[in-house]
Design a protein around this motif. Structure first.
Motif, PDB file in Angstrom:
ATOM      1  N   ILE A 747      28.111   0.336-138.586  1.00  0.00           N
ATOM      2  CA  ILE A 747      28.720   0.855-137.476  1.00  0.00           C
ATOM      3  C   ILE A 747      27.657   0.438-136.111  1.00  0.00           C
ATOM      4  O   ILE A 747      26.258   0.603-136.342  1.00  0.00           O
ATOM      5  CB  ILE A 747      28.501   2.585-137.484  1.00  0.00           C
ATOM      6  CG1 ILE A 747      29.621   2.765-138.944  1.00  0.00           C
ATOM      7  CG2 ILE A 747      28.823   3.144-136.339  1.00  0.00           C
ATOM      8  CD1 ILE A 747      29.407   4.416-138.945  1.00  0.00           C
ATOM      9  N   SER A 748      28.368   0.079-135.257  1.00  0.00           N
ATOM     10  CA  SER A 748      27.643  -0.393-134.207  1.00  0.00           C
ATOM     11  C   SER A 748      27.857   0.325-132.930  1.00  0.00           C
ATOM     12  O   SER A 748      29.316   0.375-132.454  1.00  0.00           O
ATOM     13  CB  SER A 748      27.782  -1.886-133.781  1.00  0.00           C
ATOM     14  OG  SER A 748      27.404  -2.821-135.037  1.00  0.00           O
ATOM     15  N   VAL A 749      26.858   0.730-132.057  1.00  0.00           N
ATOM     16  CA  VAL A 749      27.282   1.202-130.818  1.00  0.00           C
ATOM     17  C   VAL A 749      26.461   0.404-129.611  1.00  0.00           C
ATOM     18  O   VAL A 749      25.231   0.094-129.771  1.00  0.00           O
ATOM     19  CB  VAL A 749      26.923   2.642-130.686  1.00  0.00           C
ATOM     20  CG1 VAL A 749      27.361   3.275-129.269  1.00  0.00           C
ATOM     21  CG2 VAL A 749      27.708   3.358-131.573  1.00  0.00           C
ATOM     22  N   LEU A 750      27.265  -0.224-128.525  1.00  0.00           N
ATOM     23  CA  LEU A 750      26.793  -1.027-127.681  1.00  0.00           C
ATOM     24  C   LEU A 750      26.876  -0.471-126.165  1.00  0.00           C
ATOM     25  O   LEU A 750      28.130  -0.243-125.783  1.00  0.00           O
ATOM     26  CB  LEU A 750      27.125  -2.390-127.773  1.00  0.00           C
ATOM     27  CG  LEU A 750      26.877  -3.234-126.637  1.00  0.00           C
ATOM     28  CD1 LEU A 750      25.171  -3.873-126.903  1.00  0.00           C
ATOM     29  CD2 LEU A 750      27.645  -4.739-126.854  1.00  0.00           C
ATOM     30  N   TYR A 751      26.021  -0.281-125.417  1.00  0.00           N
ATOM     31  CA  TYR A 751      25.930  -0.155-124.206  1.00  0.00           C
ATOM     32  C   TYR A 751      25.498  -1.410-123.467  1.00  0.00           C
ATOM     33  O   TYR A 751      24.286  -1.801-123.518  1.00  0.00           O
ATOM     34  CB  TYR A 751      25.407   1.196-123.512  1.00  0.00           C
ATOM     35  CG  TYR A 751      25.224   1.246-122.224  1.00  0.00           C
ATOM     36  CD1 TYR A 751      26.248   1.993-121.412  1.00  0.00           C
ATOM     37  CD2 TYR A 751      24.164   0.731-121.529  1.00  0.00           C
ATOM     38  CE1 TYR A 751      26.166   1.875-119.866  1.00  0.00           C
ATOM     39  CE2 TYR A 751      24.061   0.997-119.957  1.00  0.00           C
ATOM     40  CZ  TYR A 751      25.223   1.622-119.485  1.00  0.00           C
ATOM     41  OH  TYR A 751      25.135   1.812-117.902  1.00  0.00           O
ATOM     42  N   ARG A 752      26.257  -2.057-122.482  1.00  0.00           N
ATOM     43  CA  ARG A 752      26.020  -3.123-121.851  1.00  0.00           C
ATOM     44  C   ARG A 752      26.243  -2.933-120.368  1.00  0.00           C
ATOM     45  O   ARG A 752      27.453  -2.590-119.843  1.00  0.00           O
ATOM     46  CB  ARG A 752      26.628  -4.589-122.499  1.00  0.00           C
ATOM     47  CG  ARG A 752      26.613  -5.891-121.744  1.00  0.00           C
ATOM     48  CD  ARG A 752      27.311  -6.902-122.508  1.00  0.00           C
ATOM     49  NE  ARG A 752      26.634  -7.018-123.668  1.00  0.00           N
ATOM     50  CZ  ARG A 752      27.030  -7.770-124.628  1.00  0.00           C
ATOM     51  NH1 ARG A 752      28.112  -8.327-124.493  1.00  0.00           N
ATOM     52  NH2 ARG A 752      26.292  -8.135-125.745  1.00  0.00           N
ATOM     53  N   ASN A 753      25.330  -3.544-119.637  1.00  0.00           N
ATOM     54  CA  ASN A 753      25.595  -3.708-118.018  1.00  0.00           C
ATOM     55  C   ASN A 753      25.231  -5.152-117.552  1.00  0.00           C
ATOM     56  O   ASN A 753      24.063  -5.653-117.978  1.00  0.00           O
ATOM     57  CB  ASN A 753      25.351  -2.532-117.127  1.00  0.00           C
ATOM     58  CG  ASN A 753      23.791  -2.259-117.012  1.00  0.00           C
ATOM     59  OD1 ASN A 753      23.203  -3.299-116.772  1.00  0.00           O
ATOM     60  ND2 ASN A 753      23.593  -0.893-117.287  1.00  0.00           N
ATOM     61  N   ASN A 754      25.916  -5.480-116.535  1.00  0.00           N
ATOM     62  CA  ASN A 754      25.292  -6.864-116.013  1.00  0.00           C
ATOM     63  C   ASN A 754      25.850  -7.017-114.813  1.00  0.00           C
ATOM     64  O   ASN A 754      26.674  -6.459-114.234  1.00  0.00           O
ATOM     65  CB  ASN A 754      25.792  -8.070-116.947  1.00  0.00           C
ATOM     66  CG  ASN A 754      27.432  -8.524-116.779  1.00  0.00           C
ATOM     67  OD1 ASN A 754      28.184  -7.510-117.421  1.00  0.00           O
ATOM     68  ND2 ASN A 754      27.811  -9.447-115.880  1.00  0.00           N
ATOM     69  N   SER A 755      25.120  -7.929-113.924  1.00  0.00           N
ATOM     70  CA  SER A 755      25.511  -8.096-112.394  1.00  0.00           C
ATOM     71  C   SER A 755      25.037  -9.609-112.123  1.00  0.00           C
ATOM     72  O   SER A 755      24.117 -10.080-112.798  1.00  0.00           O
ATOM     73  CB  SER A 755      24.878  -6.997-111.516  1.00  0.00           C
ATOM     74  OG  SER A 755      23.609  -7.111-111.567  1.00  0.00           O
ATOM     75  N   GLU A 756      25.716 -10.122-110.972  1.00  0.00           N
ATOM     76  CA  GLU A 756      25.386 -11.372-110.733  1.00  0.00           C
ATOM     77  C   GLU A 756      25.271 -11.378-109.078  1.00  0.00           C
ATOM     78  O   GLU A 756      26.402 -10.828-108.188  1.00  0.00           O
ATOM     79  CB  GLU A 756      26.464 -12.423-111.161  1.00  0.00           C
ATOM     80  CG  GLU A 756      26.127 -13.823-110.494  1.00  0.00           C
ATOM     81  CD  GLU A 756      27.294 -14.705-110.944  1.00  0.00           C
ATOM     82  OE1 GLU A 756      27.677 -15.782-110.375  1.00  0.00           O
ATOM     83  OE2 GLU A 756      27.896 -14.566-112.088  1.00  0.00           O
ATOM     84  N   TYR A 757      24.217 -11.845-108.493  1.00  0.00           N
ATOM     85  CA  TYR A 757      24.247 -12.143-107.103  1.00  0.00           C
ATOM     86  C   TYR A 757      24.077 -13.507-106.678  1.00  0.00           C
ATOM     87  O   TYR A 757      22.973 -14.288-107.264  1.00  0.00           O
ATOM     88  CB  TYR A 757      23.132 -11.465-106.529  1.00  0.00           C
ATOM     89  CG  TYR A 757      22.697 -11.546-104.904  1.00  0.00           C
ATOM     90  CD1 TYR A 757      23.635 -10.811-104.103  1.00  0.00           C
ATOM     91  CD2 TYR A 757      21.930 -12.330-104.367  1.00  0.00           C
ATOM     92  CE1 TYR A 757      23.396 -10.907-102.646  1.00  0.00           C
ATOM     93  CE2 TYR A 757      21.631 -12.368-103.199  1.00  0.00           C
ATOM     94  CZ  TYR A 757      22.508 -11.962-102.244  1.00  0.00           C
ATOM     95  OH  TYR A 757      22.242 -12.170-100.813  1.00  0.00           O
ATOM     96  N   TYR A 758      25.053 -14.314-105.847  1.00  0.00           N
ATOM     97  CA  TYR A 758      24.687 -15.742-105.505  1.00  0.00           C
ATOM     98  C   TYR A 758      25.068 -15.700-103.787  1.00  0.00           C
ATOM     99  O   TYR A 758      25.629 -15.028-103.339  1.00  0.00           O
ATOM    100  CB  TYR A 758      25.938 -16.457-105.989  1.00  0.00           C
ATOM    101  CG  TYR A 758      25.872 -17.898-105.626  1.00  0.00           C
ATOM    102  CD1 TYR A 758      24.940 -18.815-106.402  1.00  0.00           C
ATOM    103  CD2 TYR A 758      26.655 -18.342-104.361  1.00  0.00           C
ATOM    104  CE1 TYR A 758      25.012 -20.188-105.801  1.00  0.00           C
ATOM    105  CE2 TYR A 758      26.616 -19.621-104.113  1.00  0.00           C
ATOM    106  CZ  TYR A 758      25.807 -20.443-104.764  1.00  0.00           C
ATOM    107  OH  TYR A 758      25.737 -21.850-104.329  1.00  0.00           O
ATOM    108  N   SER A 759      24.070 -16.517-103.190  1.00  0.00           N
ATOM    109  CA  SER A 759      24.029 -16.830-101.833  1.00  0.00           C
ATOM    110  C   SER A 759      23.621 -18.087-101.688  1.00  0.00           C
ATOM    111  O   SER A 759      22.884 -18.821-102.361  1.00  0.00           O
ATOM    112  CB  SER A 759      23.107 -15.714-101.213  1.00  0.00           C
ATOM    113  OG  SER A 759      23.203 -15.996 -99.797  1.00  0.00           O
ATOM    114  N   SER A 760      24.107 -18.850-100.530  1.00  0.00           N
ATOM    115  CA  SER A 760      23.448 -20.087 -99.932  1.00  0.00           C
ATOM    116  C   SER A 760      22.277 -19.869 -99.084  1.00  0.00           C
ATOM    117  O   SER A 760      21.560 -20.637 -98.736  1.00  0.00           O
ATOM    118  CB  SER A 760      24.363 -20.830 -99.061  1.00  0.00           C
ATOM    119  OG  SER A 760      24.966 -19.891 -98.110  1.00  0.00           O
ATOM    120  N   LEU A 761      21.829 -18.475 -98.859  1.00  0.00           N
ATOM    121  CA  LEU A 761      20.616 -18.059 -98.259  1.00  0.00           C
ATOM    122  C   LEU A 761      19.404 -17.797 -99.160  1.00  0.00           C
ATOM    123  O   LEU A 761      19.492 -17.275 -99.792  1.00  0.00           O
ATOM    124  CB  LEU A 761      20.731 -17.003 -97.234  1.00  0.00           C
ATOM    125  CG  LEU A 761      22.019 -17.053 -96.103  1.00  0.00           C
ATOM    126  CD1 LEU A 761      22.229 -15.729 -95.389  1.00  0.00           C
ATOM    127  CD2 LEU A 761      21.561 -18.021 -95.161  1.00  0.00           C
TER     128      LEU A 761
END
Length: 798
Positions: A747-761
């Protein structure tokens, strides 16, 4: 004195004869029920033959075990299973290391293991381990790999005593492979690790002076009148996903099943119906400025378990199956791609693999992915249309691997990718050989591979290599010659970044086979290689390196090395245009690696490095640091910090109808990771992984690429130069709970979050970039998955 001189050679001769003869152990029949409680208190154990006199495998190869830590093992069997009982004596039982880990994680613990080969052919072991804390580990092993993604149904129990610790194991025949002969003779070895001394012992002596390990196993005799059971396993699963991405919430339930079926004594069918890979580990994505795709590890169990045969010839990169689409929509001037899928869904997959009594290994892998579309939007009217970017696709891999002489093989491998309709198809075939001398002292390996691509313009190519290796003794060498034609392409089902060159490689190494006054292990190696591009005769790579690897008496390890590229070379891939190339200046790299003994509660890894070219101002440095602290046997935390900075690096940025443009840039990359594990017991753990990655490329100058591969300054405004800057920040967080509530069932319980930030600055401030990525809306997934392993034999008996 003369008598002693005569006796000593006799003793040495007798010892040599003993080591050259295979040890054997007789298994006794079970007459009553065996209780797997880690106590060996059932009467049948008293009558069983004892395997003893273990010999050190590492580091002091060949040294007999200490009487204070001797090992005794007994083997029993009945109609359904084999039983292993081991007493591991220890005159300091209070010092036994017993960290509690996840299944298949050895951690900082003492271990006992059994290696079983039901065909006694030296080809593949079924290995079962138990730690002093009761954690199970199991794998399929060949001479080149141990596959711990394989999980079997078996029982074990341990107990800590005042004289050491005791292991009791029950391994059902359904977890093994063997023939249907009336009288069985199996390959057998036992393994013990005294972790606090970093010493490994085996019952049948394994001489590290010899390249092969499994051919040095002992024999298990006395088993008779047993029959291979029906090997049929059902692994049904049910998963629930709550997904919050882009401000939109979604709930999803998946139900499916994996099936494992023993077609015969030797062959197994694995099938996945409605696959679910939602709980696999996230990929460590990076800012990729190279002309090649980033290669990722395979984390899906179906494609990692039992894949030794399928890796013959290195033609399979399984991330192709269910990876990104193979095409991109062609758009008009007034159209944009408004939605493009990151991956293609896998519909189903099967594997058939095994080996005949004559040593012929046969493997077939087949997978089907579904038709996948992208959305293209008209910017004038706002209307959208669907464009097929990956049609219904069939992936097939076939392997025939003939083993002979116990340690050699010749293999035929074929991969085929067929896409529905007029899309690109691909076929690759390979002949691969691995020939070893009878004493496993020398190896001659090589291959011939041919690829054919059926596309808008058909093309083909080939690759061949020949490799001579000395695999024994203190002094060893490796000599390789290779040729790859320009049309060689295996990238529909495999992965190969470069072609159209020939190369020569040579390596020499010296190692000690037994500890000395200062070193437990010591190895020096030196390599040199040259690659020459076929069409132009220009050198595209040339290096010489040297490296020292050693472990001190307190089991702290060090690696010190350097690598030089003493001539100017040419890169035929950086320009992204066939026939063009750019130069690489001479350069050198120096590095060191330190890893302290993990037996200590606090341990640390460190890796400083520095590289520089012969052109002024072009250099870089890196530093990796990873401390870990084992607070208790249940709780462990580790962290890592990885910094790399490159000054005045140069690379491709753009092109038009007239020019190919390069830029000079400063690069900085910081990657940090925190991992933690709390073991509630030896079947239940909570795991944490958090990763923050930040990388930027800050451009200062622009160039045009000349036909001769060198660069000419290109005048541009600062605004134009800055437009090529890249700044990427990534955040990944996984918190999981795993419970092995029954053998091989989870039995597996997974909490996952992710984010990405991209800029040419480019903002060079670490804190600001961290804030930017954490302020970006998080994509969140909460999932619960239940997998239950059903053995048909157990189900039938009930």
């Amino acid at each position: 004195m003369s008598l002693i001189k005569r006796i000593i050679p006799c003793i040495l001769l007798i010892s040599g004869v003993c080591y050259s003869q295979k040890k054997s152990l007789r298994a006794e029949t079970v007459t009553s029920s065996i209780s797997i409680n880690g106590k060996l208190d059932d009467p049948d154990w008293e009558n069983a033959q004892v395997a003893s006199d273990f010999v050190m495998y590492m580091p002091d190869n060949g040294k007999p075990e200490n009487p204070g830590t001797k090992t005794e093992v007994r083997v029993l069997y009945d109609n359904n299973a084999i039983y292993i009982g081991a007493i591991l004596y220890d005159n300091e039982p209070g010092k036994i290391l017993k960290e509690i880990t996840d299944r298949d994680d050895f951690g900082t613990s003492e271990h006992f293991g059994v290696y079983l080969n039901g065909f006694n052919d030296g080809q593949q072991d079924y290995r079962f381990f138990v730690s002093a804390s009761g954690v199970q580990m199991d794998c399929l092993a060949t001479e080149t790999d141990e596959d711990f993604s394989w999980d079997a149904i078996w029982n074990s129990s341990v107990s800590i005593t005042d004289f050491g610790w005791v292991v009791e194991m029950r391994i059902p025949y359904a977890a093994l492979r063997f023939g249907n002969q009336k009288d069985q003779t199996w390959g057998l070895n036992f393994y013990r690790e005294l972790r606090r001394y970093r010493q490994k012992f085996t019952w049948s002596f394994i001489d590290t002076n010899i390249g092969a390990v499994m051919t040095q196993a002992g024999l298990l005799e006395g088993i008779h009148d047993i029959h291979p059971p029906t090997r049929l396993f059902f692994i049904p699963y049910s998963s629930y996903y709550y997904d919050y991405t882009g401000g939109v919430a979604d709930n999803k339930i998946k139900v499916g099943m994996d099936i494992k079926y023993g077609i015969s004594d030797s062959f197994t069918l694995d099938a996945i119906l409605v696959p679910d890979f939602g709980q696999t580990k996230f990929d460590n994505v990076v800012l990729n400025l190279t002309p090649f795709e980033q290669q990722f590890n395979e984390n899906r169990p179906f494609f990692t378990e039992g894949t030794d045969l399928f890796n013959k010839g290195n033609l399979l990169y399984s991330r192709r199956i269910g990876g990104p689409p193979s095409t991109y929509p062609v758009t008009a001037d007034n159209e944009v791609v408004s939605q493009y899928p990151n991956s293609v869904d896998l519909l189903n997959a099967i594997k058939i693999s095994g080996r005949t009594k004559g040593g012929l290994g046969i493997g077939v892998l087949n997978a089907v992915t579904e038709e996948t579309t992208a959305n293209v939007t008209n910017t004038d009217t706002g209307q959208s249309r669907h464009v097929i970017v990956e049609p219904l696709t069939n992936y097939n891999l076939t392997v025939l691997d003939q083993r002979f002489n116990g340690n050699s093989s010749v293999s035929f491998v074929n991969t085929n990718v067929t896409r529905n309709g007029s899309y690109r198809d691909a076929n690759v075939s390979a002949l691969v050989w691995d020939l070893n001398t009878k004493g496993n002292t020398y190896k001659l390996a090589g291959d011939f591979k041919y690829s054919y691509i059926n596309d808008a313009k058909d093309y083909d190519g080939f690759k061949t290599a020949l490799n001579l290796i000395r695999t024994h003794g203190n002094n060893r060498f490796d000599i390789l010659a290779k040729y790859i034609s320009g049309g060689y392409d295996i990238n529909d089902m495999g992965i190969a970044f470069i072609n159209n060159y020939y190369s020569f490689y040579a390596n020499y190494s010296y190692r000690i086979l037994n500890p000395t006054e200062h070193f437990n292990t010591f190895k020096y190696s030196s390599s040199t290689s040259i690659e020459i591009q076929n069409s132009t005769g220009k050198i595209q790579d040339y290096f010489w390196n040297a490296r020292f690897d050693f472990t001190l008496k307190k089991n702290d390890s060090f690696n010190i090395g350097m690598e030089m590229r003493p001539v100017e070379t040419f890169d035929f891939y950086q320009p992204r245009v066939t026939g063009r190339y750019s130069y690489n200046p001479r350069s050198m790299l120096a590095y060191s690696i330190f890893s302290s003994n993990y037996n200590r509660k606090f341990a640390i890894d460190a890796n400083p490095s520095m590289d520089a070219s012969y052109e002024k101002g072009r250099y870089g440095y890196g530093f990796y640091l990873s401390p870990r602290y084992r607070i208790t046997d249940r709780l462990l935390f580790s962290a890592s910090f990885d910094l790399y900075k490159k000054f005045n690096d140069r690379g491709y940025i753009d092109q038009d109808d007239t020019n190919i443009y390069y830029g000079q840039r400063d690069r900085k990359t910081i990657s940090t990771e925190l991992t933690g594990r709390y073991s509630i017991n030896n079947k239940m753990t909570i795991n944490l992984t958090a990763r923050y990655y930040w990388s930027y490329a800050d451009y200062e100058r622009l160039f045009t690429l000349n036909d001769d591969g060198y660069l000419t300054d290109f005048t541009a405004s600062q605004q134009t130069i800055d437009s090529y800057n890249q700044n990427l920040s990534l955040w990944n967080f996984d918190l999981s709970y795993n419970w092995w509530f029954a053998p091989a069932s989870q039995i597996s319980v997974l909490y996952r979050n992710n984010s990405e930030y991209y800029s040419s600055l480019v903002d060079p401030r670490f804190g600001h970039n961290t804030k930017n990525v954490l302020d970006t809306p998080l994509n969140t997934v909460l999932s619960v998955s239940v997998r239950y392993y059903i053995d048909y034999n157990v189900f039938k008996s009930k």
